[in-house]
Design a protein around this motif. Structure first.
Motif, PDB file in Angstrom:
ATOM      1  N   ALA A  23     -24.646 -26.942 -31.022  1.00  0.00           N
ATOM      2  CA  ALA A  23     -25.202 -28.262 -31.337  1.00  0.00           C
ATOM      3  C   ALA A  23     -25.351 -29.107 -30.074  1.00  0.00           C
ATOM      4  O   ALA A  23     -26.397 -29.739 -29.860  1.00  0.00           O
ATOM      5  CB  ALA A  23     -24.307 -28.970 -32.347  1.00  0.00           C
ATOM      6  N   LEU A  24     -24.332 -29.130 -29.233  1.00  0.00           N
ATOM      7  CA  LEU A  24     -24.423 -29.881 -27.975  1.00  0.00           C
ATOM      8  C   LEU A  24     -25.604 -29.405 -27.137  1.00  0.00           C
ATOM      9  O   LEU A  24     -26.373 -30.209 -26.599  1.00  0.00           O
ATOM     10  CB  LEU A  24     -23.127 -29.723 -27.175  1.00  0.00           C
ATOM     11  CG  LEU A  24     -21.936 -30.594 -27.581  1.00  0.00           C
ATOM     12  CD1 LEU A  24     -20.673 -30.128 -26.872  1.00  0.00           C
ATOM     13  CD2 LEU A  24     -22.198 -32.068 -27.291  1.00  0.00           C
ATOM     14  N   THR A  25     -25.753 -28.087 -27.049  1.00  0.00           N
ATOM     15  CA  THR A  25     -26.835 -27.503 -26.241  1.00  0.00           C
ATOM     16  C   THR A  25     -28.205 -27.856 -26.799  1.00  0.00           C
ATOM     17  O   THR A  25     -29.107 -28.284 -26.068  1.00  0.00           O
ATOM     18  CB  THR A  25     -26.679 -25.971 -26.171  1.00  0.00           C
ATOM     19  OG1 THR A  25     -25.383 -25.648 -25.655  1.00  0.00           O
ATOM     20  CG2 THR A  25     -27.751 -25.357 -25.286  1.00  0.00           C
ATOM     21  N   LYS A  26     -28.379 -27.683 -28.118  1.00  0.00           N
ATOM     22  CA  LYS A  26     -29.687 -27.922 -28.734  1.00  0.00           C
ATOM     23  C   LYS A  26     -30.056 -29.413 -28.720  1.00  0.00           C
ATOM     24  O   LYS A  26     -31.222 -29.760 -28.497  1.00  0.00           O
ATOM     25  CB  LYS A  26     -29.693 -27.389 -30.167  1.00  0.00           C
ATOM     26  CG  LYS A  26     -29.779 -25.869 -30.245  1.00  0.00           C
ATOM     27  CD  LYS A  26     -29.842 -25.382 -31.683  1.00  0.00           C
ATOM     28  CE  LYS A  26     -30.017 -23.870 -31.730  1.00  0.00           C
ATOM     29  NZ  LYS A  26     -30.009 -23.350 -33.126  1.00  0.00           N
ATOM     30  N   ILE A  27     -29.086 -30.270 -28.983  1.00  0.00           N
ATOM     31  CA  ILE A  27     -29.377 -31.710 -28.966  1.00  0.00           C
ATOM     32  C   ILE A  27     -29.796 -32.135 -27.567  1.00  0.00           C
ATOM     33  O   ILE A  27     -30.773 -32.876 -27.384  1.00  0.00           O
ATOM     34  CB  ILE A  27     -28.155 -32.522 -29.445  1.00  0.00           C
ATOM     35  CG1 ILE A  27     -27.889 -32.245 -30.925  1.00  0.00           C
ATOM     36  CG2 ILE A  27     -28.391 -34.023 -29.231  1.00  0.00           C
ATOM     37  CD1 ILE A  27     -26.576 -32.821 -31.432  1.00  0.00           C
ATOM     38  N   TYR A  28     -29.080 -31.658 -26.554  1.00  0.00           N
ATOM     39  CA  TYR A  28     -29.431 -32.016 -25.179  1.00  0.00           C
ATOM     40  C   TYR A  28     -30.796 -31.439 -24.792  1.00  0.00           C
ATOM     41  O   TYR A  28     -31.612 -32.112 -24.156  1.00  0.00           O
ATOM     42  CB  TYR A  28     -28.360 -31.501 -24.214  1.00  0.00           C
ATOM     43  CG  TYR A  28     -28.694 -31.780 -22.761  1.00  0.00           C
ATOM     44  CD1 TYR A  28     -28.596 -33.079 -22.247  1.00  0.00           C
ATOM     45  CD2 TYR A  28     -29.141 -30.763 -21.916  1.00  0.00           C
ATOM     46  CE1 TYR A  28     -28.915 -33.354 -20.928  1.00  0.00           C
ATOM     47  CE2 TYR A  28     -29.465 -31.029 -20.596  1.00  0.00           C
ATOM     48  CZ  TYR A  28     -29.349 -32.317 -20.102  1.00  0.00           C
ATOM     49  OH  TYR A  28     -29.680 -32.572 -18.799  1.00  0.00           O
ATOM     50  N   ARG A  29     -31.063 -30.195 -25.200  1.00  0.00           N
ATOM     51  CA  ARG A  29     -32.319 -29.530 -24.837  1.00  0.00           C
ATOM     52  C   ARG A  29     -33.525 -30.204 -25.485  1.00  0.00           C
ATOM     53  O   ARG A  29     -34.570 -30.372 -24.853  1.00  0.00           O
ATOM     54  CB  ARG A  29     -32.244 -28.066 -25.253  1.00  0.00           C
ATOM     55  CG  ARG A  29     -33.489 -27.231 -24.861  1.00  0.00           C
ATOM     56  CD  ARG A  29     -33.339 -25.811 -25.363  1.00  0.00           C
ATOM     57  NE  ARG A  29     -32.143 -25.177 -24.812  1.00  0.00           N
ATOM     58  CZ  ARG A  29     -31.506 -24.172 -25.403  1.00  0.00           C
ATOM     59  NH1 ARG A  29     -31.923 -23.713 -26.579  1.00  0.00           N
ATOM     60  NH2 ARG A  29     -30.455 -23.638 -24.833  1.00  0.00           N
TER      61      ARG A  29
END
Length: 312
Positions: free
Chosen positions: A170-176
């Motif tokens: 989730a952290l990765t996708k939200i940031y991306r």
């Protein structure tokens, strides 16, 4: 760093000299303990809060019991613990940082003498400063927790970028896909929420101080479990009643099923379609969760911190 001149000599005072990591460990312990026990209520509170009655992808629950049964039937036991990892990380780190910052700032104001009473204004100021620092560090975790709690059994949009496998994903996708702005959604209403902690800690500290003064003992004297329980519950109830609407706005801002132009747009739409009741959706569930959560957190914190500080 500040320099103070006394009788021709210069004495340096540094807020960092008052940092005691025992407060962070004790706060982290309290936050993790209460979160593991009460996470299902937190999840249901969030789902109630974002339910504006107009978004068809959001499940409808008739009440607390209905929500428990429906989620368990459709999503299993794991459904009641969606978002538990960021919630444990968020609550643990938030309480740890909060108690660390608050006690460091308070002790700095007291010039190292923890028996000096500060009064309501200074307690509130120290709590507010600690709240701002904590929010800056933990807001991304709360965004992830909200998103994971709002992943229902069947997502209608099926969008890969809004389906998360866990906290890191989730952290990765939200940031991306959304950048830093995505990780700091709900930050502005969260800033208003700083008043929640300020009111709670001011009330809690003042009740402790008055009680110890009534007993004619120093204000930092350890009390019994029942006293901590009562003061923690009362202070949380007062703070929750006054500041709950910001939690609804923040949850809706962080929910990927809703689209708002900004915080004020969210406030206007909530008022327009749901009146004042919209700002208190999930309040009952929230009280059932936050009162025992606060009691568990504060009792754990007080006992662990006194134990660690006594040993150091």
């Amino acid at each position: 760093m500040a320099a103070m001149k006394t009788n021709g000599t210069t004495r340096k005072t540094n807020v960092f000299s008052h940092i005691r990591y025992e407060h962070m460990v004790a706060g982290f312990s309290g936050g993790v303990t209460s979160t593991l026990i009460l996470h299902p209520l937190d999840l249901i509170k969030i789902r109630f809060a974002v339910n504006d009655g107009r978004t068809t992808t959001i499940p409808q629950y008739r009440g607390l019991a209905s929500a428990f049964i429906t989620i368990f039937r459709q999503e299993g036991l794991s459904g009641l613990y969606k978002g538990v990892t960021p919630n444990v990380c968020g609550s643990g780190s938030a309480w740890g940082f909060y108690f660390l910052f608050y006690n460091s700032i308070k002790t700095w104001i007291q010039k190292g003498n923890t028996t000096t009473p500060l009064g309501p204004t200074m307690h509130m100021m120290a709590a507010a400063e600690a709240g701002v620092l904590t929010l800056v560090m933990t807001n991304p975790i709360w965004v992830v927790k909200t998103r994971l709690c709002l992943q229902y059994g069947r997502e209608s949009d099926g969008s890969p970028q809004t389906r998360y496998k866990g906290m890191i994903d989730a952290l990765t996708k939200i940031y991306r896909h959304e950048g830093i702005r995505g990780l700091y959604r709900g930050f502005i209403p969260g800033m208003f929420g700083v008043s929640h902690g300020a009111i709670q800690f001011m009330t809690y500290e003042e009740m402790k101080n008055k009680f110890n003064q009534y007993r004619n003992v120093p204000i930092d004297t350890k009390m019994g479990t029942m006293e901590y329980l009562a003061f923690a519950a009362i202070s949380k109830l007062i703070a929750a009643a006054v500041t709950y609407p910001y939690q609804v706005v923040r949850a809706r801002m962080q929910d990927h099923h809703h689209t708002y132009a900004g915080t004020w747009d969210c406030v206007k739409q909530t008022w327009r379609y749901e009146s004042w009741r919209g700002f208190y959706k999930g309040f009952g569930v929230n009280i059932l969760r936050v009162i025992p959560a606060t009691v568990i957190t504060f009792i754990t914190y007080e006992n662990v911190s006194h134990y660690l500080l006594k040993k150091s």
